[in-house]
Design an enzyme around this catalytic site. Structure first.
Site, PDB file in Angstrom:
ATOM      1  N   CYS A  96     -60.218 -14.766  18.558  1.00 15.62           N
ATOM      2  CA  CYS A  96     -60.455 -14.451  17.134  1.00 15.62           C
ATOM      3  C   CYS A  96     -61.875 -14.020  16.847  1.00 15.62           C
ATOM      4  O   CYS A  96     -62.130 -13.465  15.785  1.00 15.62           O
ATOM      5  CB  CYS A  96     -60.220 -15.620  16.215  1.00 15.62           C
ATOM      6  SG  CYS A  96     -59.269 -16.944  16.714  1.00 15.62           S
ATOM      7  N   HIS A 104     -51.566 -18.592  13.630  1.00 11.91           N
ATOM      8  CA  HIS A 104     -51.662 -17.169  13.984  1.00 11.91           C
ATOM      9  C   HIS A 104     -51.026 -16.998  15.361  1.00 11.91           C
ATOM     10  O   HIS A 104     -51.172 -17.888  16.217  1.00 11.91           O
ATOM     11  CB  HIS A 104     -53.132 -16.736  14.129  1.00 11.91           C
ATOM     12  CG  HIS A 104     -53.796 -16.234  12.897  1.00 11.91           C
ATOM     13  ND1 HIS A 104     -55.142 -16.416  12.668  1.00 11.91           N
ATOM     14  CD2 HIS A 104     -53.335 -15.506  11.845  1.00 11.91           C
ATOM     15  CE1 HIS A 104     -55.481 -15.851  11.522  1.00 11.91           C
ATOM     16  NE2 HIS A 104     -54.400 -15.287  10.993  1.00 11.91           N
TER      17      HIS A 104
HETATM   18  N1  ARG Z   1     -60.968 -20.266   9.662  1.00 13.16           N
HETATM   19  C1  ARG Z   1     -60.286 -19.068  10.008  1.00 13.16           C
HETATM   20  C2  ARG Z   1     -58.975 -18.975   9.246  1.00 13.16           C
HETATM   21  O1  ARG Z   1     -58.304 -19.965   9.132  1.00 13.16           O
HETATM   22  C3  ARG Z   1     -60.070 -18.980  11.468  1.00 13.16           C
HETATM   23  C4  ARG Z   1     -59.450 -17.704  11.915  1.00 13.16           C
HETATM   24  C5  ARG Z   1     -59.236 -17.659  13.374  1.00 13.16           C
HETATM   25  N2  ARG Z   1     -58.690 -16.428  13.757  1.00 13.16           N
HETATM   26  C6  ARG Z   1     -57.607 -16.238  14.503  1.00 13.16           C
HETATM   27  N3  ARG Z   1     -57.291 -15.032  14.811  1.00 13.16           N
HETATM   28  N4  ARG Z   1     -56.849 -17.218  14.899  1.00 13.16           N
HETATM   29  O2  ARG Z   1     -58.617 -17.967   8.747  1.00 13.16           O
END
Ligand code: ARG
Length: 298
Positions: free
Chosen positions: A292, A196
């Site tokens: 997040c 991300h």
């Molecule tokens: N386990 C989640 C996923 O992989 C973690 C999300 C973390 N969020 C972020 N904005 N990086 O979707």
């Protein structure tokens, strides 16, 4: 008009002319009641199924929550759902903004993983209750869009930085820029640990961003360097193991960050930022940290 920025060269000019957008005042979080690692959809989750200490996760979540409140944000909390262990990562299900006319609007996400698709309607319901104008992207032409995990506002400006490559389709930004008349600088991500944009790109204020350079293609890196006067670069350990770029600076002054990233911490302290460490160790097991675990909105 589609306004995608895909090349360096014009960004300084665009940033000088783009409309201002006030900093958010509200923080939205989801209770960690059912947070756990039940499946693997990013490399950080590997080996961590069933390993979350729920009590510790609750304490860490409460500390993050209280820290945002102490920086002056108004708190909003959505109730968790037992079958949605990643719902606690409230940055991902939506992208809120204030329209040019001053209305509160939101674009709902199209989650990349089947495991997470069920989270979005709970957020949509919440936004409707709060009186936001709710928008959906065209599901026929866009595979996925993971909200503020990948689409991050330039502080104080109506301009988006949009990451793609893992969780969000490039086409999402074409639609966002043309439908909402928002310039989007698109950044290609090329390192699976940084799946991300919010794992490798953390704007602190209008002029300053903290990044992990190796997560980006050359072209994307050039655009970042053009868009910010000051760049704080993280090394691999602080970026990948300590998730330092998943910090959050809600007020342009206070940086809330997982502990131990001393190299970037020193640079930020020297530049005048106040560092507040918040342990998010349980959430790192799922590939998430401070940024997040919350969503900022208006
Ligand atoms: N386990 C989640 C996923 O992989 C973690 C999300 C973390 N969020 C972020 N904005 N990086 O979707």
């Amino acid at each position: 008009m589609t306004h995608l920025v895909v090349q360096p060269g014009s960004l300084k000019k665009i940033l000088n002319h783009v409309d201002p957008m006030e900093l958010p005042t509200e923080v939205l979080m989801v209770e960690p009641t059912y947070f756990s690692v039940d499946y693997v959809i990013n490399p950080h989750m590997e080996g961590n199924i069933g390993k979350v200490d729920k009590k510790l996760a609750r304490q860490q979540w409460e500390f993050v929550r209280d820290t945002f409140v102490e920086t002056g944000m108004n708190l909003n909390v959505i109730e968790a759902q037992s079958d949605l262990p990643d719902m606690v990562f409230s940055a991902n299900q939506s992208l809120p903004f204030v329209s040019k006319r001053g209305n509160r609007e939101v674009i709902m996400s199209i989650m990349n993983s089947e495991h997470r698709k069920g989270e979005v309607p709970y957020f949509e319901q919440w936004y409707r209750q709060k009186g936001f104008l709710v928008h959906h992207l065209d599901h026929r032409t866009i595979e996925s869009f993971e909200g503020m995990g990948d689409a991050i506002w330039h502080p104080g400006k109506r301009l988006l930085w949009g990451g793609y490559g893992y969780r969000t389709s490039k086409s999402a930004y074409e639609q966002i820029s043309s439908r909402f008349n928002i310039p989007v600088v698109i950044l290609e991500l090329n390192h699976p640990s940084f799946y991300h944009l919010d794992t490798c790109f953390c704007p602190l204020d209008e002029d300053t961003v903290m990044i992990y350079p190796d997560a980006f293609t050359e072209n994307s890196l050039k655009m970042i360097r053009e868009g910010f006067k000051n760049i704080i670069e993280a090394d691999q350990n602080e970026a990948e193991n300590l998730f330092c770029c998943n910090a959050c600076c809600p007020d342009g002054k206070t940086v809330i960050i997982h502990p131990g990233a001393d190299k970037v911490g020193d640079q930020m302290s020297k530049a005048g930022y106040k560092i507040v460490e918040a342990d998010t160790g349980e959430f790192l097991k799922s590939g998430g940290s401070v940024f997040c675990m919350k969503l900022l909105h208006w």
